[in-house]
Design a protein around this motif. Structure first.
Motif, short mmCIF file in Angstrom:
data_model
loop_
_atom_site.label_atom_id
_atom_site.label_comp_id
_atom_site.label_asym_id
_atom_site.label_seq_id
_atom_site.Cartn_x
_atom_site.Cartn_y
_atom_site.Cartn_z
N ILE A 197 25.62 22.09 -16.24
CA ILE A 197 24.18 22.94 -16.88
C ILE A 197 22.80 21.76 -16.56
N LEU A 198 21.89 22.53 -15.74
CA LEU A 198 20.91 21.67 -15.31
C LEU A 198 19.92 22.32 -15.61
N ALA A 199 18.61 21.30 -15.77
CA ALA A 199 17.41 21.81 -16.28
C ALA A 199 16.26 20.69 -15.85
N TRP A 200 15.37 22.09 -15.50
CA TRP A 200 14.00 21.06 -15.10
C TRP A 200 12.68 21.75 -15.73
N GLY A 216 15.96 21.62 -3.77
CA GLY A 216 16.85 22.94 -4.29
C GLY A 216 17.44 22.12 -5.97
N PHE A 217 18.87 21.91 -5.31
CA PHE A 217 19.43 21.14 -6.80
C PHE A 217 19.29 19.82 -6.86
N ARG A 218 18.92 19.49 -6.07
CA ARG A 218 18.20 17.90 -6.05
C ARG A 218 16.70 18.02 -7.19
N ARG A 219 16.28 19.29 -7.44
CA ARG A 219 15.24 19.07 -8.00
C ARG A 219 15.60 18.39 -9.35
N PHE A 220 17.38 19.31 -10.01
CA PHE A 220 17.55 18.75 -11.07
C PHE A 220 18.02 17.65 -11.54
N LEU A 221 18.54 17.33 -10.22
CA LEU A 221 19.98 16.04 -10.29
C LEU A 221 18.59 14.97 -10.11
N ASP A 222 18.18 14.85 -9.45
CA ASP A 222 17.10 13.94 -9.14
C ASP A 222 15.61 13.27 -9.99
N ARG A 223 15.38 14.90 -10.62
CA ARG A 223 13.96 15.17 -11.26
C ARG A 223 13.93 15.49 -12.53
N GLY A 224 15.04 16.27 -13.21
CA GLY A 224 15.06 16.82 -13.81
C GLY A 224 16.29 15.97 -15.25
N LEU A 225 17.10 16.80 -16.15
CA LEU A 225 18.24 16.53 -17.10
C LEU A 225 18.80 17.73 -16.54
N TRP A 226 20.15 17.13 -16.96
CA TRP A 226 21.12 17.19 -16.46
C TRP A 226 22.61 17.30 -16.75
N PHE A 227 23.55 18.04 -17.24
CA PHE A 227 24.70 17.65 -18.28
C PHE A 227 26.06 17.38 -17.17
N SER A 228 26.37 16.36 -17.38
CA SER A 228 27.23 15.87 -16.29
C SER A 228 28.53 16.57 -16.71
N GLU A 229 29.41 16.76 -18.01
CA GLU A 229 30.14 17.23 -19.07
C GLU A 229 29.81 18.48 -20.08
N VAL A 266 3.49 30.44 -10.96
CA VAL A 266 3.04 30.36 -12.14
C VAL A 266 2.79 29.13 -11.91
N GLY A 267 2.95 27.81 -11.11
CA GLY A 267 2.29 26.98 -11.55
C GLY A 267 3.95 25.96 -11.61
N ARG A 268 3.42 24.58 -11.32
CA ARG A 268 4.84 23.64 -11.28
C ARG A 268 5.10 23.24 -12.56
N ASP A 269 3.85 22.97 -13.74
CA ASP A 269 4.07 22.10 -15.19
C ASP A 269 3.74 23.93 -16.34
N ARG A 270 4.21 24.93 -15.64
CA ARG A 270 4.14 26.05 -16.43
C ARG A 270 5.76 27.12 -16.72
N TYR A 271 6.45 26.69 -16.96
CA TYR A 271 7.72 26.70 -15.89
C TYR A 271 8.33 26.10 -16.58
N MET A 272 9.76 26.93 -17.04
CA MET A 272 11.14 25.60 -16.21
C MET A 272 12.16 26.47 -16.21
N VAL A 273 13.20 25.55 -15.63
CA VAL A 273 14.49 26.69 -15.02
C VAL A 273 15.30 25.61 -15.29
N VAL A 274 16.35 26.53 -16.07
CA VAL A 274 17.61 26.72 -16.11
C VAL A 274 18.58 26.66 -16.04
N LEU A 275 19.51 26.34 -15.19
CA LEU A 275 21.05 26.98 -14.14
C LEU A 275 22.04 26.64 -15.30
N ARG A 326 14.08 14.34 -18.40
CA ARG A 326 14.74 13.89 -17.02
C ARG A 326 16.40 12.60 -17.48
N GLY A 327 17.33 12.54 -16.18
CA GLY A 327 18.13 11.75 -16.40
C GLY A 327 19.47 12.38 -16.87
#
Length: 560
Positions: free
Chosen positions: A510-513, A67-80, A351-360, A520-521
């Protein structure tokens, strides 16, 4: 509190210590600085209404795997990541997300206000010329983006690629309409029916897939459903405040878990459908409607990028009623996490795992309930609105004679009797300055900012800078009120709110996958929610929305 207006990377790094700058550069250099070869088939933009970043991190160890860990562990997230404007409410926050433009340009200064010229009540997305499809349309509800004076990423996308689809979905009208922009289609949850609809601004009739969804009465499957704590170990909630506190609202579904939605009712009806919103189930229902939209509109099915915006409303209702410090808020966040995991699985398959992006992201954070904050030794409290307005009017009477002088509370400000000011031959800016002085004597008020201050463009303290971004001369009142940290304007004795320029209200995720586009990071550089729109535009090879004030985010895979 750190200054979090948009700024270029080099300028931010220059203002940091050498050690911190090194950390940021390392975080941003873990992947090659190359742009992806092709745009995504689908951009999924998500807003969790009223989610402070501090909650995302506070419960990180209790999150599901994807869930949220998709962003935090394997996506890019902005902590500030922060909102740059000062009056942090739902409509203003949603107006910034996909336009990159602050209320000073969009004119969406708040959820509702009083027109300074006509003195008529206004709602951020009201439009009497348009009506809901299949539902009654009360006054002052959201039916179109006519008040929204800027364009969105979706508007730019559909202008250049008319075949692209742009869908906005939310439990709230403003959460659907503002991200959908002028050229998308907004669908909103109806408390009167438990279904979703749109207005005739967008379509002459509901598509077949929407009718099919509504005809199945999916909201009614929650009638009599019990909201149970997700975690069975009671000590798992030791970090949050127990249920049943005197400052927690007892309306709706009550303030204890488990809570049965529809308790005491004989059948589903408007009261039940409304009570779904302050529960986890409305978010699940909204995501089910999003699944139906993906299938019904064939989103992401071809090489033209589509944009799907989903604003999940329940967390805001829950935080208002019980506070972000509560177990109910804690548990709702965990339920939401599991719903996101299931939804991401749908996207992977459809859609396909490598064919979409998510920004939260989120439209605003939240103030801890003042009574709880006081129990922790913090300065906090409530300023009754009547007390504040009376104090200002009494101050003006002492200086200028018989009133009343204050006529309306509008957004987070005050309107005055302009005819009286003119008839007395007074300089209105002098009256506003005197009103500001009177307001600042009220306990709990930090600042009262006048039109002269808000319309200025020179260097200013951070609170004034943020409030300038919230102020539009055609819509906002000439005196804007800012409470002290920890305080709120309210005559109620329960619940809490948001709307300040302070960190607890501005600091959001701001979390992105989408590894091909985002990498990522963690990026610790201060960034703004207004930066999302120009970043998405860059990724989709589009011009930024014309009034965007944000900068492109420091994304490892994007050339700056």
């Amino acid at each position: 509190m750190s200054h979090c207006h948009p700024r270029p990377l080099a300028r931010t790094l220059a203002g940091l210590s050498a050690a911190c700058a090194l950390v940021l550069l390392q975080a941003c250099s873990t992947l090659p600085q190359t742009a992806p070869a092709a745009p995504p088939r689908l951009v999924v933009f998500m807003a969790v209404d009223g989610l402070p970043m501090r909650q995302v991190l506070a419960y990180r160890d209790q999150l599901a795997e994807d869930g949220f860990r998709r962003f935090l562990d394997r996506g890019l997230w902005f902590s500030e990541a922060h909102h740059g404007h000062g009056y942090t409410v739902t409509a203003a926050g949603h107006s910034v997300m996909l336009s990159g433009a602050y209320p000073q340009r969009s004119s969406i200064i708040g959820n509702e206000w009083v027109d300074p010229q006509t003195r008529e009540d206004r709602y951020n997305t009201d439009d009497p010329a348009h009506h809901y499809l299949g539902h009654a349309t009360p006054a002052l509800v959201g039916t179109s983006p006519r008040n929204y004076r800027v364009e969105t990423v979706g508007d730019v996308l559909r202008t250049l690629h008319p075949e692209a689809r742009m869908i906005g979905i939310s439990g709230k009208d403003r959460g659907a309409i503002l991200p959908a922009g002028h050229k998308g289609t907004a669908y909103l949850y109806m408390q009167s029916s438990g279904g979703f609809t749109t207005s005739d601004y967008y379509l002459p009739e509901l598509p077949a897939w929407v009718r099919t969804f509504n005809d199945a009465h999916p909201a009614d499957r929650y009638f009599g459903r019990s909201w149970e704590p997700l975690l069975k170990d009671p000590h798992a909630y030791d970090r949050s405040v127990p249920d049943g506190q005197p400052w927690q609202s007892t309306g709706g579904n009550g303030n204890h878990l488990p809570a049965v939605v529809g308790a005491g009712m004989s059948a589903p009806g408007p009261a039940f459908w409304a009570n779904l919103l302050p529960s986890p189930f409305a978010d699940e229902l909204t995501l089910d409607f999003a699944r139906a939209a993906i299938e019904g509109e064939q989103l992401g099915a071809d090489d033209t990028t589509d944009l799907l915006s989903i604003s999940l409303s329940s967390h805001d209702y829950i935080n208002h009623a019980f506070g972000p410090e509560s177990r109910l808020s804690h548990d709702h966040f965990l339920h939401l996490d599991r719903y996101l995991q299931a939804f991401f699985r749908t996207l992977d398959e459809r859609v396909g795992r490598d064919r979409y992006m998510v920004v939260l992201t989120a439209d605003h954070g939240f103030l801890d309930t003042p009574e709880w904050a006081r129990s922790q030794g913090r300065d906090a409290g409530r300023v009754p609105l009547k007390t504040l307005m009376s104090a200002v009017d009494e101050g003006l009477v002492r200086e200028f004679g018989e009133g009343p002088w204050v006529t309306h509370w509008s957004g987070t400000g005050m309107l005055f009797d302009e005819a009286r000011i003119q008839a007395r031959g007074l300089d209105r800016d002098r009256v506003y300055a005197s009103a500001a002085h009177a307001a600042e004597q009220v306990p709990g008020i930090a600042a009262a900012l006048t039109r002269a201050q808000l319309s200025g463009t020179g260097p200013a303290p951070e609170v004034l800078s943020r409030m300038r971004l919230s102020w539009h001369p055609d819509a906002a009142a000439p005196l804007q009120i800012v409470v002290k940290p920890g305080w709120m304007i309210s005559s109620k004795t329960t619940g809490t709110t948001h709307g300040s320029p302070y960190r607890y209200d501005t600091h959001v995720p701001i979390l992105a996958w989408g590894p091909a586009w985002w990498g990522r990071g963690e990026v610790r550089q201060p960034v703004a929610v207004a930066d999302i729109a120009p970043t998405l535009a860059r990724m989709l090879d589009l011009p930024a929305p014309r009034d965007a004030q944000g900068q492109v985010l420091p994304v490892p895979r994007l050339k700056q």
